[in-house]
Design an enzyme around this catalytic site. Structure first.
Site, PDB file in Angstrom:
ATOM      1  N   GLY A  22       0.748  -1.365  -0.197  1.00  0.00           N
ATOM      2  CA  GLY A  22       0.177   0.068  -0.046  1.00  0.00           C
ATOM      3  C   GLY A  22       0.967   1.282   0.177  1.00  0.00           C
ATOM      4  O   GLY A  22       2.103   1.235   0.102  1.00  0.00           O
ATOM      5  N   GLN A  23       0.244   2.678  -0.129  1.00  0.00           N
ATOM      6  CA  GLN A  23       0.877   3.584  -0.290  1.00  0.00           C
ATOM      7  C   GLN A  23       1.675   4.072   1.158  1.00  0.00           C
ATOM      8  O   GLN A  23       2.881   4.274   0.918  1.00  0.00           O
ATOM      9  CB  GLN A  23       0.129   4.988  -0.819  1.00  0.00           C
ATOM     10  CG  GLN A  23      -1.218   4.909  -0.001  1.00  0.00           C
ATOM     11  CD  GLN A  23      -1.951   6.272  -0.164  1.00  0.00           C
ATOM     12  OE1 GLN A  23      -1.441   7.173  -1.189  1.00  0.00           O
ATOM     13  NE2 GLN A  23      -3.187   6.423   0.089  1.00  0.00           N
ATOM     14  N   LEU A  24       1.129   3.703   2.189  1.00  0.00           N
ATOM     15  CA  LEU A  24       1.630   3.996   3.535  1.00  0.00           C
ATOM     16  C   LEU A  24       2.847   2.942   3.609  1.00  0.00           C
ATOM     17  O   LEU A  24       4.089   3.347   4.119  1.00  0.00           O
ATOM     18  CB  LEU A  24       0.924   4.197   4.584  1.00  0.00           C
ATOM     19  CG  LEU A  24       1.440   4.484   5.927  1.00  0.00           C
ATOM     20  CD1 LEU A  24       2.456   5.553   5.997  1.00  0.00           C
ATOM     21  CD2 LEU A  24       0.338   4.407   7.095  1.00  0.00           C
ATOM     22  N   ASP A  46      -1.734 -12.165   4.508  1.00  0.00           N
ATOM     23  CA  ASP A  46      -3.215 -11.899   4.563  1.00  0.00           C
ATOM     24  C   ASP A  46      -3.518 -11.727   6.137  1.00  0.00           C
ATOM     25  O   ASP A  46      -3.685 -12.809   6.648  1.00  0.00           O
ATOM     26  CB  ASP A  46      -3.884 -12.692   3.972  1.00  0.00           C
ATOM     27  CG  ASP A  46      -5.489 -12.339   3.815  1.00  0.00           C
ATOM     28  OD1 ASP A  46      -6.049 -11.872   4.605  1.00  0.00           O
ATOM     29  OD2 ASP A  46      -5.963 -12.465   2.631  1.00  0.00           O
ATOM     30  N   ALA A  66      -4.882  -2.847   5.712  1.00  0.00           N
ATOM     31  CA  ALA A  66      -6.275  -2.279   6.016  1.00  0.00           C
ATOM     32  C   ALA A  66      -7.096  -2.339   4.963  1.00  0.00           C
ATOM     33  O   ALA A  66      -6.657  -2.496   3.746  1.00  0.00           O
ATOM     34  CB  ALA A  66      -6.374  -1.007   6.716  1.00  0.00           C
ATOM     35  N   ASP A 104      -9.040   9.797  10.483  1.00  0.00           N
ATOM     36  CA  ASP A 104      -9.801  10.717  10.943  1.00  0.00           C
ATOM     37  C   ASP A 104     -11.364  10.413  10.869  1.00  0.00           C
ATOM     38  O   ASP A 104     -12.109  11.272  11.441  1.00  0.00           O
ATOM     39  CB  ASP A 104      -9.760  12.199   9.937  1.00  0.00           C
ATOM     40  CG  ASP A 104      -9.667  11.729   8.619  1.00  0.00           C
ATOM     41  OD1 ASP A 104      -9.213  10.507   8.220  1.00  0.00           O
ATOM     42  OD2 ASP A 104      -9.877  12.640   7.904  1.00  0.00           O
ATOM     43  N   TYR A 127     -16.674   2.092   7.332  1.00  0.00           N
ATOM     44  CA  TYR A 127     -15.247   1.933   7.539  1.00  0.00           C
ATOM     45  C   TYR A 127     -14.840   2.611   8.729  1.00  0.00           C
ATOM     46  O   TYR A 127     -13.874   2.004   9.370  1.00  0.00           O
ATOM     47  CB  TYR A 127     -14.695   2.898   6.404  1.00  0.00           C
ATOM     48  CG  TYR A 127     -13.187   3.141   6.372  1.00  0.00           C
ATOM     49  CD1 TYR A 127     -12.058   2.210   6.128  1.00  0.00           C
ATOM     50  CD2 TYR A 127     -12.637   4.500   6.718  1.00  0.00           C
ATOM     51  CE1 TYR A 127     -10.865   2.532   5.967  1.00  0.00           C
ATOM     52  CE2 TYR A 127     -11.406   4.597   6.731  1.00  0.00           C
ATOM     53  CZ  TYR A 127     -10.432   3.814   6.482  1.00  0.00           C
ATOM     54  OH  TYR A 127      -9.212   4.177   6.503  1.00  0.00           O
ATOM     55  N   LYS A 131     -12.399   1.007  11.728  1.00  0.00           N
ATOM     56  CA  LYS A 131     -10.977   1.456  12.209  1.00  0.00           C
ATOM     57  C   LYS A 131     -11.161   1.932  13.664  1.00  0.00           C
ATOM     58  O   LYS A 131     -10.061   1.565  14.370  1.00  0.00           O
ATOM     59  CB  LYS A 131     -10.708   2.810  11.528  1.00  0.00           C
ATOM     60  CG  LYS A 131     -10.672   2.948   9.933  1.00  0.00           C
ATOM     61  CD  LYS A 131      -9.312   1.804   9.551  1.00  0.00           C
ATOM     62  CE  LYS A 131      -7.863   2.325  10.040  1.00  0.00           C
ATOM     63  NZ  LYS A 131      -7.053   1.148   9.587  1.00  0.00           N
ATOM     64  N   TRP A 149      -6.394  11.590   4.970  1.00  0.00           N
ATOM     65  CA  TRP A 149      -6.359  12.083   3.410  1.00  0.00           C
ATOM     66  C   TRP A 149      -5.154  11.703   3.026  1.00  0.00           C
ATOM     67  O   TRP A 149      -4.555  12.703   2.433  1.00  0.00           O
ATOM     68  CB  TRP A 149      -6.773  13.625   3.323  1.00  0.00           C
ATOM     69  CG  TRP A 149      -8.092  14.050   3.729  1.00  0.00           C
ATOM     70  CD1 TRP A 149      -8.931  13.226   4.744  1.00  0.00           C
ATOM     71  CD2 TRP A 149      -8.765  15.155   3.340  1.00  0.00           C
ATOM     72  NE1 TRP A 149     -10.251  14.151   4.772  1.00  0.00           N
ATOM     73  CE2 TRP A 149      -9.953  15.280   3.802  1.00  0.00           C
ATOM     74  CE3 TRP A 149      -8.355  16.201   2.350  1.00  0.00           C
ATOM     75  CZ2 TRP A 149     -11.093  16.242   3.668  1.00  0.00           C
ATOM     76  CZ3 TRP A 149      -9.268  17.286   2.148  1.00  0.00           C
ATOM     77  CH2 TRP A 149     -10.591  17.325   2.831  1.00  0.00           C
TER      78      TRP A 149
END
Ligand SMILES: NC(=O)c1ccc[n+]([C@@H]2O[C@H](COP(=O)([O-])OP(=O)(O)OC[C@H]3O[C@@H](n4cnc5c(N)ncnc54)[C@H](OP(=O)(O)O)[C@@H]3O)[C@@H](O)[C@H]2O)c1
Length: 279
Positions: A22-24, A46, A66, A104, A127, A131, A149
Site C-alpha cells: 500500500g501507499q503508506l 493476509d 487495512a 480521521d 469504515y 477503524k 487524507w
C-alpha cells in the site's frame, strides 16, 4: 565471535511492516530502510489468516494493512471488519511493540474545530466503525496513529486521480464542504519514526499534515503545482453523492506534542517531484 555491544547488527531494529504494497506501507519501508525490514504485502501475510513463519521475532511492527475502500465497506462491513478489527487483533497478538494506523473517519466532523487525541470518536461510516474497532483491537500497549487524507506516489489516492483527470478534462467537479489535512505518506512515515525513536508513551497520537483545506482547494493546488490547465467546479457532498457518509470537518491536531508534519502543500510538492511533475 562478535561482541553484541560493538556489533551494530545486534542493536538494529527488526521491523515488520504489514500492508507493504500500500501507499503508506511503501513509504514506511523507505523511512525505516536503515533497519532490518521485513515488508509483507498481502500475499506475504493476509492478516485475516494467522501470521506466517517468521525468521525472527520483530522488535517493532508497523501495521499498515487495512481495508481502505470507504464506500465499499458500507455494503461489506463484516468483510472490512475481518481485516481492520480481527486482522489488527491478529497483528497485536505477535506481542511486539506495535504502531497501528487509524483514521480521521473515527470522528463525526461536527466539532467544527480541530480534533484532539482526547476527543470522543463517533464514526459516521462502516469504515470508520471498523477503524475504531481496530484501535481497540490494537490494545492499550500500541501507538495508535490517526492520520488523514493520505496520498503518495503509488496506489489509489486523490492526487493521482486528479493528475489523470486534469490531463483528460477542462473541468472537474470536486467536493468543497469537507475540510481536512491532506497528508503525504513520506511525511507520515518520517513522523512515525520520530514518535517511536523519542520513546513516546503508547496510546493515541494524531499525526497529520499542518494546514487544512477542502478537497476542491486541494484539487486546485494539484493543478497549479503541476501546471495543468483544468478548472475546479466546487460542489457539495450531497451533489457528489458518495455511498458512505464522511465527516464535514476532520482536521487532526495533537494536544500531546506529537511530531509536527510539514504543511500539506509541501507534501504535495514532494509527491509531485517524486512523480516527476514540474512544481
Ligand atoms: N488512505 C487514506 O486516506 C487514509 C486516511 C487515514 C488513515 N488511513 C489508514 O492508513 C493505513 C494505510 O492506508 P493506505 O492509504 O496506505 O492504504 P492502501 O494504499 O489501500 O494500502 C493498504 C494495503 O493493505 C492491504 N490489505 C488489504 N487487505 C489486506 C489483508 N486482508 N491482509 C493484508 N493486507 C491487506 C492492501 O493490499 P491490496 O492492495 O492487495 O488490496 C494494501 O496494499 C490504513 O490503516 C488506513 O486505514 C488511510
Amino acid at each position: 565471535m562478535v561482541d553484541d555491544a560493538t556489533d551494530p547488527l545486534a542493536t538494529r531494529r527488526r521491523v515488520l511492516i504489514t500492508g507493504a504494497g500500500g501507499q503508506l506501507g511503501r513509504a514506511l519501508a523507505q523511512a525505516f530502510a536503515d533497519d532490518d525490514v521485513l515488508a509483507l504485502r498481502r500475499d506475504g501475510w493476509d492478516v485475516r489468516e494467522p501470521p506466517p513463519e517468521l525468521a525472527w521475532s520483530p522488535s517493532l511492527v508497523l501495521h499498515a494493512a487495512a481495508w481502505t475502500d470507504v464506500d465499499g465497506a458500507e455494503e461489506k462491513e463484516r468483510e472490512a471488519e475481518r481485516v481492520n478489527v480481527d486482522g489488527t487483533a491478529r497483528v497485536a497478538s505477535l506481542r511486539a511493540p506495535l504502531v497501528a494506523y487509524s483514521s480521521d473517519y473515527v470522528f463525526d466532523g461536527r466539532k467544527g474545530s480541530p480534533y484532539l487525541e482526547s476527543d470522543d470518536p463517533a464514526p459516521l461510516s462502516a469504515y470508520g466503525r471498523t477503524k475504531l474497532g481496530g484501535e481497540v483491537a490494537a490494545g492499550g500497549d500500541a501507538w495508535i496513529v490517526r492520520s488523514s487524507w493520505l496520498f503518495g506516489e503509488t496506489g489509489h489516492n486523490f492526487v493521482r486521480t486528479m493528475l489523470r483527470l486534469g490531463a483528460e478534462r477542462d473541468e472537474v467537479a470536486v467536493v468543497d464542504d469537507q475540510r481536512g489535512c491532506p497528508t503525504y505518506v513520506g511525511h507520515l512515515a518520517a513522523a512515525t519514526r520520530e514518535l517511536v525513536e523519542r520513546g513516546a508513551a503508547r496510546g493515541v497520537w494524531h499525526l497529520a499534515a499542518s494546514g487544512e483545506c477542502t478537497w476542491a482547494d486541494f484539487a486546485e493546488a494539484i493543478f497549479a503545482e503541476s501546471a495543468l490547465a483544468c478548472r475546479v467546479r466546487r460542489i457539495t457532498t450531497a451533489e457528489f453523492g458518495a455511498t458512505a457518509p464522511r465527516p464535514a470537518y476532520s482536521v487532526l491536531r495533537s494536544e500531546k506534542g506529537a511530531p509536527e508534519l510539514p504543511h500539506w502543500r509541501e507534501g504535495l510538492r514532494a509527491c509531485l517531484e517524486a512523480l516527476g511533475h514540474p512544481t
